[in-house]
Design an enzyme around this catalytic site. Structure first.
Site, mmCIF file in Angstrom:
data_model
loop_
_atom_site.group_PDB
_atom_site.id
_atom_site.type_symbol
_atom_site.label_atom_id
_atom_site.label_comp_id
_atom_site.label_asym_id
_atom_site.label_seq_id
_atom_site.Cartn_x
_atom_site.Cartn_y
_atom_site.Cartn_z
ATOM 1 N N CYS A 121 1.642 4.941 -3.041
ATOM 2 C CA CYS A 121 2.517 4.123 -2.920
ATOM 3 C C CYS A 121 3.029 4.064 -1.701
ATOM 4 C CB CYS A 121 3.131 4.295 -3.807
ATOM 5 S SG CYS A 121 4.240 6.102 -4.267
ATOM 6 N N CYS B 293 8.524 6.651 -2.838
ATOM 7 C CA CYS B 293 8.873 7.361 -4.310
ATOM 8 C C CYS B 293 9.383 8.631 -3.499
ATOM 9 C CB CYS B 293 7.153 8.700 -4.340
ATOM 10 S SG CYS B 293 5.769 7.260 -5.340
ATOM 11 N N CYS C 285 1.212 4.403 -8.665
ATOM 12 C CA CYS C 285 1.066 3.878 -8.145
ATOM 13 C C CYS C 285 1.685 2.855 -7.472
ATOM 14 C CB CYS C 285 0.139 2.891 -8.575
ATOM 15 S SG CYS C 285 -0.559 2.588 -9.521
#
Length: 145
Positions: free
Chosen positions: A89, A93, A15
């Site tokens: 996120c 990522c 996150c």
């Protein structure tokens, strides 16, 4: 850190701040799997400390995440994980072919009181139980009273 060659499945929870959702998910998976799953968590912009309300909510169920620290997301952590679970996120990522990705839509516990955080915690608990089932890992313990 040594490289392990065991056959345990591994999961990475990501996150933004690595202070609430991902830490609760990692705490549940560590607790419920009893070491049968390698567990990582990280954040794209880690906070200075874990959300104290998230810590309190987990302690209510007998899971202590007070010793955890927010960690920065690394390419190596993603590469070393079988399953990468993101929690808001966005595009930060890294994506690698052959990895399993899931995005869990969860409210951010930052700045919220204990009641909303309990709801988020309980949602994460159910999702972690499903993940264990998908990984073929039988929970070694239960949570709460």
């Amino acid at each position: 850190m040594s490289v392990t060659t065991d056959a345990r499945p591994s999961a990475l929870f990501v996150c933004i701040h690595n202070a609430g959702r991902s830490q609760m998910a990692a705490g549940f998976l560590t607790h419920l799997s009893g070491g049968q799953v390698e567990v990582r968590s990280a954040g794209s912009m880690p906070a200075d400390q874990i959300n104290p309300t998230a810590v309190e909510a987990m302690l209510e169920l007998g899971i202590d995440i007070r010793d955890q620290k927010p960690k920065v997301l690394t390419t190596e952590a993603v590469q070393a994980s079988d399953v990468v679970i993101t929690m808001g996120c966005g595009d930060v990522c890294p994506i690698f072919p052959g990895k399993r990705y899931e995005d869990w839509k969860l409210d951010d516990p930052a700045g919220q009181g204990i009641e909303p955080v309990r709801t988020i915690r309980d949602d994460i608990h159910g999702r972690v139980l499903n993940l264990l089932s998908e990984l073929g890992v039988e929970p070694v313990t239960t949570v709460g009273a």
